[in-house]
Design a protein around this motif. Structure first.
Motif, short mmCIF file in Angstrom:
data_model
loop_
_atom_site.label_atom_id
_atom_site.label_comp_id
_atom_site.label_asym_id
_atom_site.label_seq_id
_atom_site.Cartn_x
_atom_site.Cartn_y
_atom_site.Cartn_z
N LEU A 78 -0.92 -0.38 -12.26
CA LEU A 78 -0.55 1.03 -12.17
C LEU A 78 0.17 1.50 -13.44
CD1 LEU A 78 0.60 1.20 -8.45
CD2 LEU A 78 -1.51 2.08 -9.45
N ARG A 79 0.94 0.60 -14.06
CA ARG A 79 1.57 0.93 -15.34
C ARG A 79 0.50 1.19 -16.39
NH1 ARG A 79 2.20 -2.07 -19.79
NH2 ARG A 79 1.72 -3.93 -18.60
N VAL A 80 -0.51 0.33 -16.44
CA VAL A 80 -1.61 0.49 -17.40
C VAL A 80 -2.34 1.81 -17.13
CG1 VAL A 80 -3.82 -0.47 -18.14
CG2 VAL A 80 -1.88 -1.99 -17.75
N GLU A 81 -2.59 2.11 -15.87
CA GLU A 81 -3.26 3.36 -15.51
C GLU A 81 -2.41 4.57 -15.92
OE1 GLU A 81 -4.47 5.92 -11.56
OE2 GLU A 81 -4.29 3.75 -11.37
N PHE A 82 -1.11 4.50 -15.67
CA PHE A 82 -0.20 5.59 -16.03
C PHE A 82 -0.19 5.81 -17.53
CE2 PHE A 82 4.21 6.97 -17.05
CZ PHE A 82 4.16 8.23 -16.47
N GLU A 83 -0.04 4.74 -18.30
CA GLU A 83 -0.01 4.85 -19.76
C GLU A 83 -1.33 5.39 -20.30
OE1 GLU A 83 1.15 0.91 -20.84
OE2 GLU A 83 3.29 1.34 -20.59
N ARG A 84 -2.44 4.97 -19.69
CA ARG A 84 -3.76 5.46 -20.11
C ARG A 84 -3.88 6.96 -19.85
NH1 ARG A 84 -7.75 6.68 -17.24
NH2 ARG A 84 -7.05 5.56 -15.42
N ARG A 85 -3.42 7.40 -18.70
CA ARG A 85 -3.49 8.83 -18.36
C ARG A 85 -2.58 9.67 -19.26
NH1 ARG A 85 -2.97 9.48 -11.97
NH2 ARG A 85 -3.13 11.67 -12.58
N HIS A 97 11.74 5.00 -10.81
CA HIS A 97 12.84 5.64 -10.10
C HIS A 97 12.32 6.63 -9.07
CE1 HIS A 97 16.12 8.57 -9.52
NE2 HIS A 97 16.87 7.49 -9.54
N GLU A 98 11.33 7.45 -9.47
CA GLU A 98 10.78 8.46 -8.56
C GLU A 98 10.04 7.82 -7.38
OE1 GLU A 98 10.79 12.11 -8.71
OE2 GLU A 98 12.57 11.39 -9.76
N ALA A 99 9.43 6.67 -7.60
CA ALA A 99 8.69 6.00 -6.53
C ALA A 99 9.58 5.05 -5.74
CB ALA A 99 7.51 5.25 -7.11
N ALA A 100 10.83 4.92 -6.14
CA ALA A 100 11.79 4.01 -5.49
C ALA A 100 11.27 2.58 -5.49
CB ALA A 100 12.11 4.48 -4.07
N VAL A 101 10.78 2.16 -6.67
CA VAL A 101 10.27 0.80 -6.85
C VAL A 101 11.00 0.20 -8.05
CG1 VAL A 101 8.20 -0.54 -7.43
CG2 VAL A 101 8.01 1.44 -5.96
N ASP A 102 11.23 -1.11 -8.00
CA ASP A 102 11.89 -1.79 -9.10
C ASP A 102 11.02 -1.70 -10.35
OD1 ASP A 102 13.75 -3.34 -10.49
OD2 ASP A 102 12.71 -5.20 -9.95
N ARG A 103 11.61 -1.35 -11.47
CA ARG A 103 10.86 -1.16 -12.70
C ARG A 103 10.19 -2.45 -13.17
NH1 ARG A 103 13.94 0.63 -18.06
NH2 ARG A 103 14.94 -1.31 -17.55
N THR A 104 10.78 -3.58 -12.91
CA THR A 104 10.20 -4.84 -13.37
C THR A 104 8.87 -5.14 -12.68
OG1 THR A 104 11.47 -6.10 -11.73
CG2 THR A 104 12.44 -5.83 -13.95
N ALA A 105 8.60 -4.47 -11.58
CA ALA A 105 7.34 -4.71 -10.86
C ALA A 105 6.14 -4.16 -11.63
CB ALA A 105 7.40 -4.07 -9.47
N THR A 140 0.84 -1.20 0.00
CA THR A 140 0.00 0.00 0.00
C THR A 140 0.86 1.24 0.00
OG1 THR A 140 -1.71 -1.20 1.20
CG2 THR A 140 -1.85 1.19 1.24
N GLU A 141 1.92 1.22 0.80
CA GLU A 141 2.85 2.36 0.84
C GLU A 141 3.51 2.56 -0.52
OE1 GLU A 141 7.09 3.49 2.91
OE2 GLU A 141 5.70 2.23 4.05
N ASN A 142 3.95 1.48 -1.16
CA ASN A 142 4.55 1.56 -2.49
C ASN A 142 3.55 2.11 -3.51
OD1 ASN A 142 6.95 0.58 -1.56
ND2 ASN A 142 6.66 -1.50 -2.35
N GLU A 143 2.31 1.63 -3.47
CA GLU A 143 1.29 2.12 -4.39
C GLU A 143 1.03 3.61 -4.18
OE1 GLU A 143 -2.31 -0.16 -4.61
OE2 GLU A 143 -1.24 -1.99 -5.21
N ASN A 144 1.03 4.04 -2.93
CA ASN A 144 0.83 5.47 -2.65
C ASN A 144 1.99 6.29 -3.21
OD1 ASN A 144 -1.61 5.03 -1.38
ND2 ASN A 144 -0.71 4.93 0.67
N ARG A 145 3.22 5.80 -3.04
CA ARG A 145 4.38 6.49 -3.60
C ARG A 145 4.33 6.52 -5.13
NH1 ARG A 145 7.80 3.32 -0.29
NH2 ARG A 145 8.71 2.46 -2.18
N ILE A 146 3.90 5.40 -5.71
CA ILE A 146 3.80 5.32 -7.17
C ILE A 146 2.75 6.31 -7.67
CG2 ILE A 146 3.08 3.86 -9.10
CD1 ILE A 146 4.34 1.48 -7.52
#
Length: 152
Positions: A58-65, A40-48, A9-15
């Motif tokens: 979240l990647r799908v949501e980001f690309e859609r936005r 990089h900005e969310a300090a999460v591994d990109r492969t996730a 949840t914390e990672n998702e909030n940062r993302i």
């Protein structure tokens, strides 16, 4: 290594926070508005963000936005906006160059026509002068200085 639900949840909030910053145009100097920078900005591994990994949604949501912003004409990445602006400017300049070259060609043709006409008129004047000089019925008028000189 597994992460707990609280960590996820914390990672998702940062993302999501990093996603919002990137979409507002707050791009870091070495980044773009893409998944790599988001990770990089969310300090999460990109492969996730890929496949069946935990943040793929979240990647799908980001690309859609990002696509939605691009469809409305907004480009969150200033470099992308600059590239789009410069491409439009290049297209405009190429059109202007083509028009200028066309005008130059037309004016060059016009100049050639004018010079040809002037040369033809010049030849016609000389031809008419020769005809006039050979005809005895044409009399020359005295010049003005001769008339003034005889009156005194």
């Amino acid at each position: 290594m597994r992460i707990t639900a609280a960590q996820r949840t914390e990672n998702e909030n940062r993302i999501r926070a990093a996603m919002d910053r990137l979409l507002r145009g707050e791009i870091p100097p070495a980044g773009k508005c893409d998944i790599k920078t988001l990770a990089h900005e969310a300090a999460v591994d990109r492969t996730a963000f890929y496949g069946t990994r935990p943040y793929a949604h979240l990647r799908v949501e980001f690309e859609r936005r990002v696509q939605a912003l691009q469809k409305t004409g907004e480009i969150p990445d200033p470099r992308e906006a600059q590239i789009a602006r410069l491409k439009a400017e290049i297209t405009n300049l190429r059109e202007r160059l083509t028009q200028a070259q066309q005008t130059i060609d037309e004016l060059t043709d016009f100049r050639a026509q004018v010079l040809a006409r002037l040369a033809a008129q010049h030849e016609e004047i000389f031809r008419l002068r020769e005809i006039a000089a050979g005809t005895s019925t044409v009399s020359r008028l005295p010049s003005r200085t001769t008339i003034i000189g005889t009156c005194s």
